[in-house]
Write a protein that holds these residues in place. Sequence first.
Motif, PDB file in Angstrom:
ATOM      1  N   ALA A 108     -36.654 -33.631  32.295  1.00 20.03           N
ATOM      2  CA  ALA A 108     -35.670 -33.696  31.215  1.00 20.03           C
ATOM      3  C   ALA A 108     -36.087 -32.877  30.003  1.00 20.03           C
ATOM      4  N   GLY A 109     -37.385 -32.751  29.781  1.00 20.05           N
ATOM      5  CA  GLY A 109     -37.862 -32.030  28.610  1.00 20.05           C
ATOM      6  C   GLY A 109     -38.094 -30.552  28.854  1.00 20.05           C
ATOM      7  N   LEU A 110     -39.055 -30.252  29.720  1.00 17.29           N
ATOM      8  CA  LEU A 110     -39.459 -28.862  29.927  1.00 17.29           C
ATOM      9  C   LEU A 110     -38.396 -28.048  30.652  1.00 17.29           C
ATOM     10  N   CYS A 111     -37.952 -28.518  31.840  1.00 17.55           N
ATOM     11  CA  CYS A 111     -37.021 -27.731  32.655  1.00 17.55           C
ATOM     12  C   CYS A 111     -35.644 -27.617  32.012  1.00 17.55           C
ATOM     13  N   ILE A 112     -35.078 -28.738  31.595  1.00 17.42           N
ATOM     14  CA  ILE A 112     -33.739 -28.686  31.008  1.00 17.42           C
ATOM     15  C   ILE A 112     -33.751 -27.900  29.699  1.00 17.42           C
ATOM     16  N   GLY A 113     -34.807 -28.050  28.909  1.00 10.39           N
ATOM     17  CA  GLY A 113     -34.895 -27.294  27.666  1.00 10.39           C
ATOM     18  C   GLY A 113     -34.893 -25.793  27.899  1.00 10.39           C
ATOM     19  N   LEU A 114     -35.697 -25.335  28.871  1.00 12.14           N
ATOM     20  CA  LEU A 114     -35.736 -23.905  29.184  1.00 12.14           C
ATOM     21  C   LEU A 114     -34.400 -23.438  29.745  1.00 12.14           C
ATOM     22  N   ALA A 115     -33.781 -24.256  30.597  1.00 10.55           N
ATOM     23  CA  ALA A 115     -32.502 -23.884  31.197  1.00 10.55           C
ATOM     24  C   ALA A 115     -31.407 -23.724  30.146  1.00 10.55           C
ATOM     25  N   LEU A 116     -31.410 -24.590  29.147  1.00  8.43           N
ATOM     26  CA  LEU A 116     -30.383 -24.526  28.120  1.00  8.43           C
ATOM     27  C   LEU A 116     -30.479 -23.247  27.288  1.00  8.43           C
ATOM     28  N   SER A 117     -31.685 -22.751  27.081  1.00  2.00           N
ATOM     29  CA  SER A 117     -31.825 -21.500  26.334  1.00  2.00           C
ATOM     30  C   SER A 117     -31.201 -20.329  27.090  1.00  2.00           C
ATOM     31  N   CYS A 118     -31.062 -20.475  28.405  1.00  2.00           N
ATOM     32  CA  CYS A 118     -30.487 -19.415  29.244  1.00  2.00           C
ATOM     33  C   CYS A 118     -28.993 -19.587  29.482  1.00  2.00           C
ATOM     34  N   THR A 119     -28.448 -20.770  29.250  1.00  2.10           N
ATOM     35  CA  THR A 119     -27.073 -21.050  29.673  1.00  2.10           C
ATOM     36  C   THR A 119     -26.158 -21.583  28.581  1.00  2.10           C
ATOM     37  N   ALA A 120     -26.691 -21.938  27.425  1.00  2.00           N
ATOM     38  CA  ALA A 120     -25.874 -22.638  26.428  1.00  2.00           C
ATOM     39  C   ALA A 120     -25.371 -21.699  25.333  1.00  2.00           C
TER      40      ALA A 120
END
Length: 413
Positions: A108-120
Amino acid sequence: MTAAPLGTLRRWSILGGVAILLSLAMGMRQSFGLFQPSIIHDTAITAADFSLATALQNVVWGVSQPLVGWLADRFGARYVMLSGVLVYAAGLAIMMIATSALIFTIGAGLCIGLALSCTASSMTMTVTSRTVAAAERSVAMGAVSAVGSLGLVIASPLAQTLISAAGWQVALIGFLGLASVMLPAAIFAGRADAIAIEKSDNGDQSIGAAIQSALGHSGFIVMAIAYFVCGLQLVFLTTHLPNYLSICGLDASLGATALAIIGLFNVIGSYSFGWLGGRYPRQILLGGIYIIRSIAIAAYFTFPATPASTMVFAAVMGSLWLGVVPLVNGLVSQLFGLRFMATLTGIAFLSHQAGSFTGALGGGVIYDRLGSYDRAWQAAVIVGLIAGAFQMLMNVRPPRRREAIDRGLPSAA
């Protein structure tokens, strides 16, 4: 090519792709608070652990956003967005099997945080800005943000229904299904990489010079600090509102309904502020959003929560939710052009995510120590009023170099 000669079908496919990408990425992320009561009940994860994971998510998102923006500016947005979707799916899968705070935080922290920088928001607003002509840019960003708001309308009822009927792990499987839809959306959105940005937009300026120009601009600094407060307020609510309603003895489904209403009214608010941003001073509109949000938070938390007051509060906050996105991105493009927009909005967004970290973690810590959210919402109101006032006074005069480029003159050395 430039934005103007784009065919209608090609333009709409790009805008549709970024809208779907933003919609699902943010819709799922903003629904994570619904999982908190069940996860706390079924695992060894505490409210503070959940808050820490959410806070880390926002830190990773913020810290990685400037780098992700640079990668997109340098190599193109398509591969960045596709990679983000895959990392998002990995984060959801890790959350699903988590039984300890460490594993949950990785997902929830590391993976989702990195993913959001690429998709949000930063990536999707950059792609939108490149796809339309300058005169249409503000309203287009507002429209994409508006459609992007529908993800919360889909994700929160889906999550709550599956949590109630089959458990939180099954709800995360449902979210994996939504993540699969993000892949084709990223492919379509990535077609914007073929749009050439005219050199005159930023002259021959290097990325280092662009960053130095932004960090030396008083208006950019004020906007970034106010953006910190924006993140603090919103993530405090998405993380802790469901738990607050549970503490007040209200039905668990009310949290999902409130988030869905936020998403629905956000459609109206995002488009409206995008439209207004093309006609009125963006800094005034931004400051007004922060001030009205703060007044709404104070009014809601001062009195005992009821289903009716929660619905009204959700509608007001939804109208002001992502309306900041087209305004902030519009100010960045107004001041510094499009060439390094993803990088510069990423830097501003780092401040936003520092606020998100504070809102998520601070809310959990205050509740664990004091047994109440009172001090948390009071702090959010005070800083919101201050930020709104300073935001309205922001310097919106472009740097000298940018002014010279806009006039077609040689820039100062």
